[in-house]
Design a protein around this motif. Structure first.
Motif, PDB file in Angstrom:
ATOM      1  N   GLU A 254      20.479  43.030  32.394  1.00 58.33           N
ATOM      2  CA  GLU A 254      21.565  42.300  31.682  1.00 58.33           C
ATOM      3  C   GLU A 254      21.971  42.446  30.055  1.00 58.33           C
ATOM      4  O   GLU A 254      22.625  42.796  29.354  1.00 58.33           O
ATOM      5  CB  GLU A 254      21.855  40.976  32.171  1.00 58.33           C
TER       6      GLU A 254
ATOM      7  N   PHE B 268      39.324  44.893  35.176  1.00 56.90           N
ATOM      8  CA  PHE B 268      39.115  43.869  36.190  1.00 56.90           C
ATOM      9  C   PHE B 268      40.675  43.496  36.503  1.00 56.90           C
ATOM     10  O   PHE B 268      41.369  42.986  35.591  1.00 56.90           O
ATOM     11  CB  PHE B 268      38.256  42.547  35.481  1.00 56.90           C
TER      12      PHE B 268
ATOM     13  N   HIS C 208      42.262  41.175  38.103  1.00 58.26           N
ATOM     14  CA  HIS C 208      42.666  39.865  38.184  1.00 58.26           C
ATOM     15  C   HIS C 208      42.797  39.396  36.606  1.00 58.26           C
ATOM     16  O   HIS C 208      43.363  38.138  36.699  1.00 58.26           O
ATOM     17  CB  HIS C 208      42.167  39.079  39.072  1.00 58.26           C
TER      18      HIS C 208
ATOM     19  N   VAL D 208      35.188  48.664  39.715  1.00 54.55           N
ATOM     20  CA  VAL D 208      35.410  47.387  39.062  1.00 54.55           C
ATOM     21  C   VAL D 208      34.304  46.731  38.924  1.00 54.55           C
ATOM     22  O   VAL D 208      33.425  46.180  38.017  1.00 54.55           O
ATOM     23  CB  VAL D 208      36.411  46.494  39.839  1.00 54.55           C
TER      24      VAL D 208
ATOM     25  N   ALA E 202      31.770  45.576  35.979  1.00 51.95           N
ATOM     26  CA  ALA E 202      31.237  44.372  35.590  1.00 51.95           C
ATOM     27  C   ALA E 202      29.822  44.373  35.454  1.00 51.95           C
ATOM     28  O   ALA E 202      29.255  43.844  34.365  1.00 51.95           O
ATOM     29  CB  ALA E 202      31.512  43.514  37.071  1.00 51.95           C
ATOM     30  N   ARG E 203      28.970  45.288  36.085  1.00 51.01           N
ATOM     31  CA  ARG E 203      27.606  45.238  36.007  1.00 51.01           C
ATOM     32  C   ARG E 203      27.330  45.829  34.528  1.00 51.01           C
ATOM     33  O   ARG E 203      26.372  45.343  33.968  1.00 51.01           O
ATOM     34  CB  ARG E 203      26.763  46.072  36.981  1.00 51.01           C
TER      35      ARG E 203
ATOM     36  N   THR F  94      29.086  45.967  32.158  1.00 47.93           N
ATOM     37  CA  THR F  94      29.155  44.985  30.857  1.00 47.93           C
ATOM     38  C   THR F  94      28.112  44.073  30.648  1.00 47.93           C
ATOM     39  O   THR F  94      28.108  43.316  29.622  1.00 47.93           O
ATOM     40  CB  THR F  94      30.279  44.235  31.221  1.00 47.93           C
TER      41      THR F  94
ATOM     42  N   MET G  94      27.128  41.778  33.061  1.00 44.09           N
ATOM     43  CA  MET G  94      27.129  40.618  33.949  1.00 44.09           C
ATOM     44  C   MET G  94      25.737  40.474  35.129  1.00 44.09           C
ATOM     45  O   MET G  94      25.291  41.524  35.346  1.00 44.09           O
ATOM     46  CB  MET G  94      28.368  40.478  34.744  1.00 44.09           C
ATOM     47  N   SER G  95      25.371  39.129  35.145  1.00 44.64           N
ATOM     48  CA  SER G  95      24.368  39.130  36.009  1.00 44.64           C
ATOM     49  C   SER G  95      24.856  39.122  37.656  1.00 44.64           C
ATOM     50  O   SER G  95      26.011  38.903  37.597  1.00 44.64           O
ATOM     51  CB  SER G  95      23.567  37.698  35.720  1.00 44.64           C
ATOM     52  N   PRO G  96      24.158  39.352  38.461  1.00 43.60           N
ATOM     53  CA  PRO G  96      24.671  39.286  39.753  1.00 43.60           C
ATOM     54  C   PRO G  96      25.217  38.000  40.134  1.00 43.60           C
ATOM     55  O   PRO G  96      26.287  38.241  40.836  1.00 43.60           O
ATOM     56  CB  PRO G  96      23.436  39.402  40.703  1.00 43.60           C
TER      57      PRO G  96
ATOM     58  N   GLN H 265      27.193  36.192  37.932  1.00 50.19           N
ATOM     59  CA  GLN H 265      28.284  36.237  37.349  1.00 50.19           C
ATOM     60  C   GLN H 265      29.197  37.215  37.897  1.00 50.19           C
ATOM     61  O   GLN H 265      30.515  36.937  37.907  1.00 50.19           O
ATOM     62  CB  GLN H 265      28.036  36.757  35.931  1.00 50.19           C
TER      63      GLN H 265
ATOM     64  N   GLU I  30      32.667  35.576  39.074  1.00 50.41           N
ATOM     65  CA  GLU I  30      33.762  35.985  38.145  1.00 50.41           C
ATOM     66  C   GLU I  30      34.582  37.118  38.463  1.00 50.41           C
ATOM     67  O   GLU I  30      35.843  37.358  38.339  1.00 50.41           O
ATOM     68  CB  GLU I  30      33.402  36.522  36.707  1.00 50.41           C
ATOM     69  N   ILE I  31      34.068  38.110  39.411  1.00 48.18           N
ATOM     70  CA  ILE I  31      34.740  39.136  39.888  1.00 48.18           C
ATOM     71  C   ILE I  31      34.998  39.169  41.411  1.00 48.18           C
ATOM     72  O   ILE I  31      36.109  39.279  42.040  1.00 48.18           O
ATOM     73  CB  ILE I  31      34.139  40.458  39.538  1.00 48.18           C
TER      74      ILE I  31
ATOM     75  N   PRO J 185      36.898  35.868  43.006  1.00 49.69           N
ATOM     76  CA  PRO J 185      38.344  35.815  42.677  1.00 49.69           C
ATOM     77  C   PRO J 185      39.031  36.970  43.393  1.00 49.69           C
ATOM     78  O   PRO J 185      40.168  36.639  43.733  1.00 49.69           O
ATOM     79  CB  PRO J 185      38.318  35.937  41.037  1.00 49.69           C
ATOM     80  N   LEU J 186      38.671  38.077  43.563  1.00 51.46           N
ATOM     81  CA  LEU J 186      39.354  39.353  43.954  1.00 51.46           C
ATOM     82  C   LEU J 186      39.362  39.138  45.330  1.00 51.46           C
ATOM     83  O   LEU J 186      40.476  39.464  45.881  1.00 51.46           O
ATOM     84  CB  LEU J 186      38.612  40.543  43.428  1.00 51.46           C
TER      85      LEU J 186
ATOM     86  N   PRO K 254      44.528  33.755  40.709  1.00 57.14           N
ATOM     87  CA  PRO K 254      44.672  34.686  39.833  1.00 57.14           C
ATOM     88  C   PRO K 254      45.033  36.281  40.159  1.00 57.14           C
ATOM     89  O   PRO K 254      45.657  36.851  39.779  1.00 57.14           O
ATOM     90  CB  PRO K 254      43.147  34.682  38.924  1.00 57.14           C
ATOM     91  N   ALA K 255      44.252  36.504  41.303  1.00 58.58           N
ATOM     92  CA  ALA K 255      44.404  37.915  41.838  1.00 58.58           C
ATOM     93  C   ALA K 255      45.848  38.143  42.177  1.00 58.58           C
ATOM     94  O   ALA K 255      46.346  39.044  42.352  1.00 58.58           O
ATOM     95  CB  ALA K 255      43.573  38.152  42.966  1.00 58.58           C
TER      96      ALA K 255
END
Ligand SMILES: Nc1ncnc2c1ncn2[C@@H]1O[C@H](COP(=O)(O)OP(=O)(O)OP(=O)(O)O)[C@@H](O)[C@H]1O
Ligand SMILES: [Mg+2]
Lengths: 327, 248
Positions: free
Chosen positions: A71, A87, A89, B145, B149-150, B152, B154-156, B158, B162-163, B166-167, B240-241
């Motif tokens: 990370e 993303f 959403h 997606v 996320a990875r 960017t 993000m930890s697993p 997160q 976060e992804i 919510p999705l 949100p989705a």
């Protein structure tokens, strides 16, 4: 600095990356070119450890990346993914803000950064900040993807066909913006592209990949002057070589002092006092290829060079030919 | 849109409230269904008390089903755990293969009469939808997606918080709606093993051929189910989705 040494990645039967070695100096841009399936995306993913290599090592500033927490490594390396992957959403602004938020930046600093990046990528913050990815065109999404990768002020950028979905004008503009940011921030970058012109424009050096192997790596001019057979076959017709070389050079680097009294500016137009008629002109930032085109168009072999509306010199057909000639 | 949803919910809630708190208002109407002299209103317990018990039983079972089903769904979609998916599927399918009545019959000798066997039957039966919808919701997130996320940084954890969640939330919520509707309807059966709930009214109606009890009890259960379903659907539209889809 990024060093890749003996890197291989096997997916079952497929050797996607086959014993690849190269290095990218601090502040250098390496353009990675190759046909579809040649292993370009896989190479990028190996660099930021989205996948682990079958063999070989990657070093960042001398330290092996496999020793670093993934990370932490990725937060230093902005990544523009080939298929964009916004993303869905989150709004555009939230998409761009993701890494600054993870890094714990203050809200006002994040908002400022988002606005700055949107503007840089030719998207109006007021119009686009609150939109969702679904509401954007392909090219707009791609630009948000680039902004997201830049948001955390990374020292390294990995970009997988970042400008593929853009019209030629926007594409050229963003290539220039990218080159400017890259130079200003001293970012080290690997840019994957299918487009040799883009590779030559953005890359200080260009690497050619085919079926997982690195075939050739060098400066754009060295690749054009002594291309491998493969490259000639795939990309450059031999008859285009000279023009390609010319497009790597700027007028500013090859101009001669202006003949005293010959050129003057009439508002936005240049005037040739010797021929006693208006004449075309070239900008000092133009490439020699553009200058040559302007000469043919104006039926002349000498043109004034302009910077900020002032004549700063002249360029001749002979000077252009000397640059493009076989070495 | 959301405002209209809230208005519908308020209306349903008001109707439900009147039915439960002042059933006397409906006595003349219900009495039409019965023979003269037969009582039209259940009077061994207040409807409010029964409705609260009914709701609490169903809600408890659905919440635990959500917690367990979602946790299982998350676990089997982590990289490296794919081989546990068939096993988890088999287990939750097996749980649903037994009809609730059969589970009640098995559970009573083990845990006695009342709330517990009802809760066990509802939980066992409600687990599958939540689990399957959770797995489905998480697995349909586009690979790019997740890669972004990875990539960017993000930890697993997160990426999950976060992804992925919510999705997947709208799909998971659809599973919760199935389980909730089922739990409210089936909690009625609990009255046959002594659990407190609105089923009591219907069972009493069946035992004494009191049509007013059956219709009145059934009406309240149905209204409760519709009310809860509308509430969950409205929550779903505020996710949100879902908002992102609605905006486009
Ligand atoms: N996760 C994977 N599993 C199996 N095979 C893969 C995987 N990723 C890539 N490959 C294979 O590895 C090879 C190289 O793929 P890669 O995506 O690196 O190509 P590329 O040069 O980026 O192509 P393009 O220009 O089309 O994007 C291809 O044959 C591809 O099918
Ligand atoms: Mg690729």
């Amino acid at each position: 600095m990024i060093e890749v040494e003996g890197l291989s990645k096997r997916f079952g039967e497929v050797l996607a990356v086959d014993d690849v070695s190269f290095s990218v100096a601090e502040g250098e841009v390496l353009a990675l070119v190759g046909t579809s399936g040649s292993g370009k995306s896989t190479t990028l993913r190996l660099v930021n450890r989205l996948i682990e290599p079958t063999s070989g090592v990657v070093r960042l500033r001398g330290a092996e990346t496999r020793e670093m927490p993934p990370e932490k490594l990725r937060r230093e390396m902005g990544y523009v993914i080939q298929s964009v992957g916004l993303f869905p959403h989150w709004t555009v602004a939230e998409n761009i803000a993701v890494l600054p938020r993870l890094l714990g930046w203050e809200k006002t600093r994040i908002a400022g950064r988002v606005d700055e990046l949107l503007r840089l990528l030719a998207l109006d913050p007021a119009e686009f900040g609150g939109k969702y990815p679904r509401q954007l065109s392909g090219g707009q999404q791609q630009r948000v993807g680039v902004a997201r990768a830049l948001a955390g002020e990374p020292s390294v950028l990995l970009m997988d066909e970042p400008f593929g979905a853009l019209d030629p004008v926007t594409r050229a503009r963003l290539q220039d913006e990218f080159a400017a940011i890259q130079r200003e921030r001293g970012i080290t970058a690997i840019v994957v592209t299918h487009d040799l012109d883009e590779a030559f424009k953005l890359g200080h050096r260009v690497a050619l990949m085919d079926r997982g192997r690195l075939l050739q790596i060098g400066t754009p001019e060295s690749l054009i002057r002594s291309p491998s057979e493969w490259m000639v076959r795939q990309f450059v017709g031999p008859e285009e070589r000279a023009l390609r070389i010319l497009s790597l050079h700027r007028v500013a680097d090859h101009l001669a002092p202006a003949e005293p009294g010959r050129w003057r500016m009439d508002g936005r137009h240049a005037f040739d006092a010797v021929a006693d008629k208006p004449i075309g002109r070239v900008e000092h930032r133009d490439t020699l290829r553009e200058a040559l085109s302007a000469m043919v168009w104006n039926g002349t072999d000498l043109l004034p060079v302009v910077r900020d509306g002032e004549v700063i010199g002249q360029i001749s057909a002979a000077a252009i030919q000397a640059v493009g000639r076989r070495g | 849109m959301i405002r209209r949803d809230l208005a519908v919910i308020a209306l349903l809630a008001a109707l439900f409230g009147v039915l439960v708190l002042a059933p006397g208002l409906f006595e003349p109407l219900l009495a039409q269904l019965n023979a003269p002299g037969q009582p039209a209103l259940y009077d061994r317990d207040t409807l409010l008390n029964l409705a609260l018990w009914h709701f609490a039983t169903a809600a408890a079972a659905a919440s635990i089903a959500l917690a367990v089903g979602l946790a299982l769904g998350i676990a089997v979609t982590r990289p490296g755990n794919e081989e546990f998916l068939p096993l988890a599927r088999a287990l939750s399918n097996a749980a649903q293969a037994f009809p609730p009545v059969a589970i009640l019959a098995i559970a009573v000798p083990l845990v006695g009469f009342g709330f517990e066997p009802t809760f066990i039957a509802l939980l066992a039966y409600g687990l599958l939808p939540v689990f399957e919808y959770s797995v489905g919701g998480i697995r349909t997130i586009p690979a790019q997606v997740l890669e972004a996320a990875r990539g960017t940084g993000m930890s697993p954890g997160q990426v999950l918080a976060e992804i992925e969640l919510p999705l997947a939330a709208p799909v998971i919520l659809a599973g919760v709606r199935v389980t909730a509707a089922f739990s409210i309807g089936t909690a009625t059966l609990g009255s046959t093993v002594g659990a407190k709930g609105l089923g009591e009214v219907i069972v009493a109606g069946l035992q004494t051929s009191n049509l007013a009890f059956i219709v009145g009890g059934g009406l309240i259960v149905a209204l409760l189910a519709i009310l809860v379903d509308h509430g969950l659907a409205t929550i779903g539209r505020m996710l949100p989705a879902a908002r992102a889809v609605a905006a486009a």
